[in-house]
Design an enzyme around this catalytic site. Structure first.
Site, PDB file in Angstrom:
ATOM      1  N   PRO B  68       0.845  -1.198   0.000  1.00 37.76           N
ATOM      2  CG  PRO B  68      -0.067  -1.104   2.153  1.00 37.76           C
ATOM      3  CD  PRO B  68       0.654  -2.015   1.201  1.00 37.76           C
ATOM      4  CG  HIS B  69       2.111   2.786  -3.237  1.00 38.48           C
ATOM      5  ND1 HIS B  69       1.917   1.496  -3.660  1.00 38.48           N
ATOM      6  CD2 HIS B  69       1.799   3.560  -4.302  1.00 38.48           C
ATOM      7  CE1 HIS B  69       1.520   1.495  -4.924  1.00 38.48           C
ATOM      8  NE2 HIS B  69       1.441   2.740  -5.339  1.00 38.48           N
ATOM      9  CB  THR B  70      -0.366   7.634  -0.965  1.00 37.28           C
ATOM     10  OG1 THR B  70      -0.952   8.712  -1.692  1.00 37.28           O
ATOM     11  CG2 THR B  70       0.144   8.179   0.372  1.00 37.28           C
TER      12      THR B  70
END
Lengths: 99, 158
Positions: B68-70
């Site tokens: 998960p990333h942003t």
């Protein structure tokens, strides 16, 4: 069954490189075909049906890769994957955002 | 890029309580706040951005691993952490496997290359079954930290 091998060069046009989302799109497309699909580039070979493997290529914008398919539907598979690169992984539904 | 270049050791969790996608993402983001890697005031905005990214397509990359990333303007360098779930969490991965191993990444908007190289490092190391298995079986954050360090110095890459 005809086991044909078809290959073609593709270029990563995505500004941010072949990151998680396009790798996911690519693996999903590759999984539609029976043929074994591999990407060759930067001295490496990656299974086109595995996101994890595709990410090991760390293919930045402008990277040239060779997509190689072997199997009964190799030609169609390479055609479809080439199309994905040609339209720069844009979602046919309209969204072109990459994160 | 090495794990030590982006993994905040103090934020590593060996046994997350959460049993949902949103829950584990929140728990990991909170651990980064506690480790002083992201500002408390930015927590909600970061969790929201990561969930928005998940809506575009799961970051479950297979083998029980998710990334998960942003991008987020509040960080000036790539920060990340690692968490293990004992029971595994449904992450809608392409291979359908529940996810046990999470690498959460928050990167500055103008550094796509660093993000790509962090993903490369994670996927390259996790291609090794032994490394993957040992991480999932790790009992403490220290044990996870040691495994990452071992991968950095010797590489589990065959």
């Amino acid at each position: 069954m005809i086991q044909e091998t078809v290959s073609r060069e593709v270029v990563v046009g995505i500004r941010e490189g072949l990151h998680a989302r396009p790798a996911d799109q690519l693996a999903r497309e590759a999984r539609k075909w029976q043929s074994r699909i591999e990407f060759v580039g930067s001295g490496q070979r990656a299974d086109g049906k595995s996101i994890l493997e595709l990410l090991t290529l760390a293919a930045e914008a402008g990277t040239r890769l060779v997509v190689e398919a072997t199997g009964p539907d190799a030609r169609e598979a390479v055609e479809a994957i080439g199309g994905l690169f040609a339209r720069n992984f844009a979602d046919p539904a309209g969204s072109t955002e990459h994160t | 890029m090495k794990f030590s270049d982006f993994v905040a050791v103090d934020a590593i969790r060996s046994d997350v309580d959460a049993d949902t996608k949103q829950g584990v993402i929140r728990e990991m983001a909170e651990s980064l706040v506690e480790a002083g890697k992201i500002a408390p005031a930015e927590l909600e905005s970061i969790v929201k951005a990561i969930m928005k990214r998940e809506d575009l397509g799961s970051t479950g990359i297979g083998r029980g691993v998710a990334v998960p990333h942003t991008k987020h303007p509040s960080v000036d360098r790539l920060v990340g952490t690692v968490a293990v779930s004992r029971k595994g969490i449904d992450f809608e991965s392409l291979d359908g496997e529940p996810v046990q191993l999470f690498f959460l990444l928050v990167s500055p908007p103008d550094r796509p290359g660093d993000h790509l190289r962090a993903l490369e490092n994670i996927s390259r190391q996790l291609r090794d079954d032994g490394f993957c298995r040992r991480l999932k079986a790790a009992q403490t954050p220290t044990e996870i930290g040691d495994l990452l360090e071992e991968a950095d110095s010797h590489g589990f890459v065959s």
